[in-house]
Design a protein around this motif. Structure first.
Motif, PDB file in Angstrom:
ATOM      1  N   THR A 182    -149.308   1.962 -35.927  1.00  0.00           N
ATOM      2  CA  THR A 182    -148.428   0.845 -35.599  1.00  0.00           C
ATOM      3  C   THR A 182    -147.002   1.317 -35.349  1.00  0.00           C
ATOM      4  O   THR A 182    -146.589   2.378 -35.819  1.00  0.00           O
ATOM      5  N   GLU A 183    -146.268   0.480 -34.629  1.00  0.00           N
ATOM      6  CA  GLU A 183    -144.829   0.666 -34.453  1.00  0.00           C
ATOM      7  C   GLU A 183    -144.183  -0.698 -34.687  1.00  0.00           C
ATOM      8  O   GLU A 183    -144.437  -1.652 -33.929  1.00  0.00           O
ATOM      9  N   HIS A 190    -136.299 -17.612 -36.163  1.00  0.00           N
ATOM     10  CA  HIS A 190    -137.386 -16.635 -36.159  1.00  0.00           C
ATOM     11  C   HIS A 190    -137.775 -16.263 -34.739  1.00  0.00           C
ATOM     12  O   HIS A 190    -137.717 -17.080 -33.821  1.00  0.00           O
ATOM     13  N   ASP A 191    -138.165 -15.026 -34.589  1.00  0.00           N
ATOM     14  CA  ASP A 191    -138.636 -14.500 -33.313  1.00  0.00           C
ATOM     15  C   ASP A 191    -139.628 -13.389 -33.654  1.00  0.00           C
ATOM     16  O   ASP A 191    -139.252 -12.226 -33.779  1.00  0.00           O
ATOM     17  N   CYS A 192    -140.871 -13.777 -33.853  1.00  0.00           N
ATOM     18  CA  CYS A 192    -141.897 -12.857 -34.353  1.00  0.00           C
ATOM     19  C   CYS A 192    -142.979 -12.650 -33.299  1.00  0.00           C
ATOM     20  O   CYS A 192    -143.635 -13.607 -32.883  1.00  0.00           O
ATOM     21  N   LYS A 193    -143.153 -11.401 -32.913  1.00  0.00           N
ATOM     22  CA  LYS A 193    -144.158 -11.062 -31.909  1.00  0.00           C
ATOM     23  C   LYS A 193    -144.918  -9.830 -32.388  1.00  0.00           C
ATOM     24  O   LYS A 193    -144.411  -8.708 -32.317  1.00  0.00           O
ATOM     25  N   ARG A 204    -140.986  -7.245 -34.323  1.00  0.00           N
ATOM     26  CA  ARG A 204    -141.658  -6.708 -33.154  1.00  0.00           C
ATOM     27  C   ARG A 204    -142.686  -5.700 -33.663  1.00  0.00           C
ATOM     28  O   ARG A 204    -142.331  -4.761 -34.384  1.00  0.00           O
ATOM     29  N   ALA A 205    -143.934  -5.909 -33.288  1.00  0.00           N
ATOM     30  CA  ALA A 205    -144.987  -5.005 -33.749  1.00  0.00           C
ATOM     31  C   ALA A 205    -145.939  -4.680 -32.608  1.00  0.00           C
ATOM     32  O   ALA A 205    -146.350  -5.567 -31.861  1.00  0.00           O
ATOM     33  N   LYS A 206    -146.240  -3.400 -32.503  1.00  0.00           N
ATOM     34  CA  LYS A 206    -147.287  -2.929 -31.595  1.00  0.00           C
ATOM     35  C   LYS A 206    -148.277  -2.170 -32.467  1.00  0.00           C
ATOM     36  O   LYS A 206    -147.909  -1.195 -33.132  1.00  0.00           O
ATOM     37  N   GLY A 207    -149.513  -2.648 -32.469  1.00  0.00           N
ATOM     38  CA  GLY A 207    -150.509  -2.017 -33.327  1.00  0.00           C
ATOM     39  C   GLY A 207    -151.815  -1.772 -32.612  1.00  0.00           C
ATOM     40  O   GLY A 207    -151.987  -2.154 -31.447  1.00  0.00           O
TER      41      GLY A 207
END
Length: 195
Positions: A13-14, A27-30, A54-57
């Motif tokens: 993940t990042e 909130h701004d959750c992606k 911000r998450a890239k998994g």
């Protein structure tokens, strides 16, 4: 300002998390996980903590790493924003009703992580989201935020309502605990002299 940013990068993940403890709940959750984004939005809105995620998994595998690692990064960001914890209330609790579901949460920003989780779900999924990941998120949040956290389902029939009641209940308890106490001034809420 009691704010913090944490970036976490692994082979799975990042993640970037930004918090402001004295916010208004913006909130701004992606994260790429729709239901989880909805829960993070609830956590921000009802704690009044501004939250950007911000998450890239590795979602081609499943949602587990993304959800857990977001909990880790958010816990670290909360701990960083709290600093030495001078002047905070430290403790929080809230019993929240949402339709058929009622969930009680109590927490201590003690730097002694411990999770008591008495929440079960009638289904294994909420849409495509694994309900067991709700506990995984709060375990990571508790561990990396240094939070003693107790979450108890009083009752509930609908898995979505139970999960949402848990997030909202924890949010309201967190709101109480991170608030500054005007009677405390700049003192630590501990007889040990450190938290």
């Amino acid at each position: 300002m009691r704010d913090a940013k944490v970036n976490r990068k692994t082979a799975e993940t990042e993640i970037s998390v930004t918090v402001n403890l004295d916010g208004t709940g913006t909130h701004d959750c992606k994260t790429g996980v729709g239901f989880f984004d909805h829960m993070l939005d609830q956590l921000a809105r009802h704690s009044l903590i501004d939250l950007t995620v911000r998450a890239k998994g590795d979602l081609h595998i499943d949602d587990h790493h993304t959800v857990e690692d977001t909990g880790i990064a958010l816990g670290q960001a909360l701990a960083k924003a709290l600093g030495d914890k001078r002047g905070i209330r430290r403790y929080g609790h809230f019993r929240l009703a949402m339709d058929d579901a009622q969930v009680a949460s109590a927490l201590d920003l003690s730097a002694r992580p411990y999770l008591v989780w008495n929440v079960d779900f009638p289904t294994g999924k909420i849409g495509t989201f694994d309900t067991e990941l709700v506990r995984e998120f709060f375990q990571a949040l508790s561990t990396h935020g240094g939070i003693t956290l107790h979450v108890d389902k009083i009752h509930g029939l609908n898995s979505h309502h139970i999960a949402e009641a848990a997030f909202k209940s924890v949010a309201r308890a967190l709101r109480e605990a991170v608030e500054t106490d005007p009677r405390l001034g700049n003192a630590l809420p501990s007889t040990k002299g450190a938290l």
